[in-house]
Motif scaffolding. Structure first.
Motif, PDB file in Angstrom:
ATOM      1  N   ARG A  14       5.019  -7.109 -11.775  1.00 29.72           N
ATOM      2  CA  ARG A  14       3.547  -7.065 -11.801  1.00 29.72           C
ATOM      3  C   ARG A  14       2.997  -5.736 -12.314  1.00 29.72           C
ATOM      4  O   ARG A  14       1.798  -5.600 -12.529  1.00 29.72           O
ATOM      5  CB  ARG A  14       3.006  -7.335 -10.402  1.00 29.72           C
ATOM      6  N   MET A  15       3.861  -4.766 -12.502  1.00 26.16           N
ATOM      7  CA  MET A  15       3.417  -3.423 -12.864  1.00 26.16           C
ATOM      8  C   MET A  15       2.536  -3.361 -14.117  1.00 26.16           C
ATOM      9  O   MET A  15       1.486  -2.727 -14.075  1.00 26.16           O
ATOM     10  CB  MET A  15       4.623  -2.499 -13.015  1.00 26.16           C
ATOM     11  N   PRO A  16       2.899  -3.981 -15.241  1.00 21.88           N
ATOM     12  CA  PRO A  16       2.038  -3.826 -16.426  1.00 21.88           C
ATOM     13  C   PRO A  16       0.593  -4.257 -16.189  1.00 21.88           C
ATOM     14  O   PRO A  16      -0.342  -3.541 -16.546  1.00 21.88           O
ATOM     15  CB  PRO A  16       2.718  -4.697 -17.484  1.00 21.88           C
ATOM     16  N   ALA A  17       0.404  -5.397 -15.581  1.00 17.07           N
ATOM     17  CA  ALA A  17      -0.961  -5.887 -15.357  1.00 17.07           C
ATOM     18  C   ALA A  17      -1.709  -5.012 -14.356  1.00 17.07           C
ATOM     19  O   ALA A  17      -2.893  -4.722 -14.537  1.00 17.07           O
ATOM     20  CB  ALA A  17      -0.934  -7.327 -14.863  1.00 17.07           C
ATOM     21  N   LEU A  18      -1.036  -4.575 -13.300  1.00 17.08           N
ATOM     22  CA  LEU A  18      -1.709  -3.819 -12.246  1.00 17.08           C
ATOM     23  C   LEU A  18      -1.910  -2.347 -12.597  1.00 17.08           C
ATOM     24  O   LEU A  18      -2.825  -1.715 -12.086  1.00 17.08           O
ATOM     25  CB  LEU A  18      -0.932  -3.949 -10.935  1.00 17.08           C
ATOM     26  N   CYS A  19      -1.073  -1.791 -13.443  1.00 15.99           N
ATOM     27  CA  CYS A  19      -1.260  -0.394 -13.870  1.00 15.99           C
ATOM     28  C   CYS A  19      -2.425  -0.269 -14.846  1.00 15.99           C
ATOM     29  O   CYS A  19      -3.141   0.721 -14.830  1.00 15.99           O
ATOM     30  CB  CYS A  19       0.006   0.159 -14.515  1.00 15.99           C
ATOM     31  N   THR A  20      -2.601  -1.272 -15.692  1.00 17.06           N
ATOM     32  CA  THR A  20      -3.676  -1.196 -16.686  1.00 17.06           C
ATOM     33  C   THR A  20      -5.024  -1.615 -16.124  1.00 17.06           C
ATOM     34  O   THR A  20      -6.045  -1.369 -16.725  1.00 17.06           O
ATOM     35  CB  THR A  20      -3.345  -2.054 -17.919  1.00 17.06           C
ATOM     36  N   ALA A  21      -5.043  -2.247 -14.959  1.00 26.26           N
ATOM     37  CA  ALA A  21      -6.291  -2.727 -14.354  1.00 26.26           C
ATOM     38  C   ALA A  21      -6.848  -1.700 -13.363  1.00 26.26           C
ATOM     39  O   ALA A  21      -7.108  -2.007 -12.207  1.00 26.26           O
ATOM     40  CB  ALA A  21      -6.059  -4.068 -13.667  1.00 26.26           C
ATOM     41  N   ASN A  22      -7.012  -0.476 -13.826  1.00 24.45           N
ATOM     42  CA  ASN A  22      -7.551   0.621 -13.015  1.00 24.45           C
ATOM     43  C   ASN A  22      -6.724   0.937 -11.772  1.00 24.45           C
ATOM     44  O   ASN A  22      -7.235   1.357 -10.748  1.00 24.45           O
ATOM     45  CB  ASN A  22      -9.005   0.349 -12.616  1.00 24.45           C
ATOM     46  N   GLY A  23      -5.437   0.687 -11.846  1.00 20.79           N
ATOM     47  CA  GLY A  23      -4.519   1.195 -10.846  1.00 20.79           C
ATOM     48  C   GLY A  23      -4.386   0.526  -9.507  1.00 20.79           C
ATOM     49  O   GLY A  23      -4.015   1.195  -8.557  1.00 20.79           O
ATOM     50  N   PRO A  24      -4.597  -0.783  -9.325  1.00 12.44           N
ATOM     51  CA  PRO A  24      -4.345  -1.366  -8.007  1.00 12.44           C
ATOM     52  C   PRO A  24      -2.851  -1.507  -7.707  1.00 12.44           C
ATOM     53  O   PRO A  24      -2.479  -1.981  -6.640  1.00 12.44           O
ATOM     54  CB  PRO A  24      -5.036  -2.731  -8.066  1.00 12.44           C
ATOM     55  N   PHE A  25      -2.010  -1.076  -8.634  1.00 12.06           N
ATOM     56  CA  PHE A  25      -0.569  -1.190  -8.447  1.00 12.06           C
ATOM     57  C   PHE A  25      -0.098  -0.468  -7.174  1.00 12.06           C
ATOM     58  O   PHE A  25       0.708  -1.014  -6.416  1.00 12.06           O
ATOM     59  CB  PHE A  25       0.166  -0.641  -9.675  1.00 12.06           C
ATOM     60  N   VAL A  26      -0.597   0.720  -6.925  1.00 15.29           N
ATOM     61  CA  VAL A  26      -0.164   1.503  -5.763  1.00 15.29           C
ATOM     62  C   VAL A  26      -0.502   0.763  -4.465  1.00 15.29           C
ATOM     63  O   VAL A  26       0.298   0.764  -3.524  1.00 15.29           O
ATOM     64  CB  VAL A  26      -0.765   2.921  -5.787  1.00 15.29           C
ATOM     65  N   LYS A  27      -1.647   0.106  -4.411  1.00 18.46           N
ATOM     66  CA  LYS A  27      -2.004  -0.664  -3.215  1.00 18.46           C
ATOM     67  C   LYS A  27      -1.012  -1.799  -2.997  1.00 18.46           C
ATOM     68  O   LYS A  27      -0.585  -2.063  -1.870  1.00 18.46           O
ATOM     69  CB  LYS A  27      -3.424  -1.219  -3.335  1.00 18.46           C
ATOM     70  N   HIS A  28      -0.605  -2.456  -4.070  1.00 17.58           N
ATOM     71  CA  HIS A  28       0.386  -3.526  -3.955  1.00 17.58           C
ATOM     72  C   HIS A  28       1.726  -2.981  -3.466  1.00 17.58           C
ATOM     73  O   HIS A  28       2.417  -3.641  -2.676  1.00 17.58           O
ATOM     74  CB  HIS A  28       0.566  -4.244  -5.295  1.00 17.58           C
ATOM     75  N   VAL A  29       2.087  -1.789  -3.930  1.00 19.48           N
ATOM     76  CA  VAL A  29       3.328  -1.161  -3.463  1.00 19.48           C
ATOM     77  C   VAL A  29       3.211  -0.846  -1.972  1.00 19.48           C
ATOM     78  O   VAL A  29       4.123  -1.146  -1.195  1.00 19.48           O
ATOM     79  CB  VAL A  29       3.652   0.107  -4.284  1.00 19.48           C
ATOM     80  N   ASP A  30       2.093  -0.245  -1.565  1.00 16.63           N
ATOM     81  CA  ASP A  30       1.875   0.047  -0.140  1.00 16.63           C
ATOM     82  C   ASP A  30       1.930  -1.226   0.704  1.00 16.63           C
ATOM     83  O   ASP A  30       2.514  -1.239   1.791  1.00 16.63           O
ATOM     84  CB  ASP A  30       0.519   0.728   0.073  1.00 16.63           C
ATOM     85  N   ASP A  31       1.331  -2.289   0.210  1.00 13.79           N
ATOM     86  CA  ASP A  31       1.313  -3.558   0.943  1.00 13.79           C
ATOM     87  C   ASP A  31       2.712  -4.161   1.106  1.00 13.79           C
ATOM     88  O   ASP A  31       2.944  -4.958   2.010  1.00 13.79           O
ATOM     89  CB  ASP A  31       0.401  -4.570   0.251  1.00 13.79           C
ATOM     90  N   ALA A  32       3.634  -3.784   0.232  1.00 16.53           N
ATOM     91  CA  ALA A  32       4.997  -4.325   0.282  1.00 16.53           C
ATOM     92  C   ALA A  32       5.926  -3.498   1.164  1.00 16.53           C
ATOM     93  O   ALA A  32       7.117  -3.814   1.269  1.00 16.53           O
ATOM     94  CB  ALA A  32       5.567  -4.410  -1.126  1.00 16.53           C
ATOM     95  N   ALA A  33       5.415  -2.472   1.812  1.00 17.27           N
ATOM     96  CA  ALA A  33       6.262  -1.565   2.598  1.00 17.27           C
ATOM     97  C   ALA A  33       7.115  -2.300   3.627  1.00 17.27           C
ATOM     98  O   ALA A  33       8.298  -1.992   3.801  1.00 17.27           O
ATOM     99  CB  ALA A  33       5.409  -0.496   3.272  1.00 17.27           C
ATOM    100  N   ALA A  34       6.568  -3.268   4.319  1.00 17.31           N
ATOM    101  CA  ALA A  34       7.339  -4.001   5.335  1.00 17.31           C
ATOM    102  C   ALA A  34       8.499  -4.777   4.700  1.00 17.31           C
ATOM    103  O   ALA A  34       9.577  -4.876   5.296  1.00 17.31           O
ATOM    104  CB  ALA A  34       6.433  -4.950   6.111  1.00 17.31           C
ATOM    105  N   LEU A  35       8.277  -5.307   3.507  1.00 18.97           N
ATOM    106  CA  LEU A  35       9.336  -6.044   2.817  1.00 18.97           C
ATOM    107  C   LEU A  35      10.467  -5.121   2.360  1.00 18.97           C
ATOM    108  O   LEU A  35      11.606  -5.563   2.182  1.00 18.97           O
ATOM    109  CB  LEU A  35       8.763  -6.787   1.611  1.00 18.97           C
ATOM    110  N   LEU A  36      10.144  -3.846   2.162  1.00 19.47           N
ATOM    111  CA  LEU A  36      11.114  -2.864   1.683  1.00 19.47           C
ATOM    112  C   LEU A  36      11.775  -2.091   2.825  1.00 19.47           C
ATOM    113  O   LEU A  36      12.548  -1.168   2.580  1.00 19.47           O
ATOM    114  CB  LEU A  36      10.441  -1.892   0.711  1.00 19.47           C
ATOM    115  N   ALA A  37      11.485  -2.463   4.065  1.00 19.29           N
ATOM    116  CA  ALA A  37      12.004  -1.746   5.236  1.00 19.29           C
ATOM    117  C   ALA A  37      13.520  -1.575   5.231  1.00 19.29           C
ATOM    118  O   ALA A  37      14.008  -0.492   5.583  1.00 19.29           O
ATOM    119  CB  ALA A  37      11.538  -2.428   6.519  1.00 19.29           C
ATOM    120  N   PRO A  38      14.324  -2.568   4.825  1.00 13.04           N
ATOM    121  CA  PRO A  38      15.778  -2.345   4.825  1.00 13.04           C
ATOM    122  C   PRO A  38      16.214  -1.185   3.924  1.00 13.04           C
ATOM    123  O   PRO A  38      17.245  -0.563   4.161  1.00 13.04           O
ATOM    124  CB  PRO A  38      16.347  -3.672   4.315  1.00 13.04           C
TER     125      PRO A  38
END
Length: 194
Positions: free
Chosen positions: A41-65
């Motif tokens: 999802r990075m290309p679309a979210l990086c070019t759309a004024n940067g909501p990419f970082v929020k999506h990364v933050d939201d995925a923190a629980a999935l990345l817990a391992p």
């Protein structure tokens, strides 16, 4: 050098399709799939004024391992190379969106995997080019003196038809793989030149 020259031994593939996936514990495999989905999802979210970082933050629980160093270090070498390349791209995408650092859920496993593969935790030539590839296999076939190139989407059907015809002496088929870049920042064809 291996059979792929200086390129990584294994192409960058979705974790469910990777050769190393069958040896990975289920929680880590799910975390690897989440990292893959973020990078997709990075290309679309990086070019759309940067909501990419929020999506990364939201995925923190999935990345817990991945927050447990032992889980990262315990991965096979091929899996760690895959993770290094993907995390470097995600971290660079976060920084490109105007943040000084990537979120902790990315930064910590990036530091660990970078130490384990012996490279700095940043995007460099290795992650941008040498480990960031997959195969595309267009089919080249000749019918008489006419050369025909079929696209990857149609390759299986064409291969079956060509092999049947080749059995009867009608066609000569030659499979020539080409490479393409997996992770891009802007999803522009120009990025293939790296």
């Amino acid at each position: 050098d291996g059979k792929n020259g200086l390129l990584a031994r294994e192409p960058l593939a979705h974790p469910k399709d990777a050769v190393w996936a069958h040896n990975m514990p289920a929680p880590m495999l799910e975390a690897m799939k989440s990292v893959w989905d973020l990078a997709l999802r990075m290309p679309a979210l990086c070019t759309a004024n940067g909501p990419f970082v929020k999506h990364v933050d939201d995925a923190a629980a999935l990345l817990a391992p991945m927050q447990d160093d032992r889980n990262v270090i315990g991965m096979s070498e091929a899996a760690r190379e895959h993770l290094m390349t993907t995390l470097c791209h995600i971290a660079s995408g976060c920084i490109g969106c105007g943040h000084r650092r990537p979120p902790r859920c990315i930064e910590k496993p990036l530091q660990v995997v970078a130490r384990s593969v012996g490279r700095p935790p940043r995007l460099d030539h290795t992650e941008l080019v040498l480990c960031n590839w997959d195969r595309t296999q267009p089919m080249h076939r000749s019918i008489g003196n006419q050369a025909v190139m079929d696209t990857h989407a149609n390759a299986n059907k064409v291969a079956d038809e060509a092999e049947q015809a080749a059995g009867s002496g009608g066609e000569d088929i030659q499979r020539l793989p080409t490479l393409h870049v997996v992770w891009r920042f802007l999803a522009m064809p120009d990025e293939e030149w790296y």
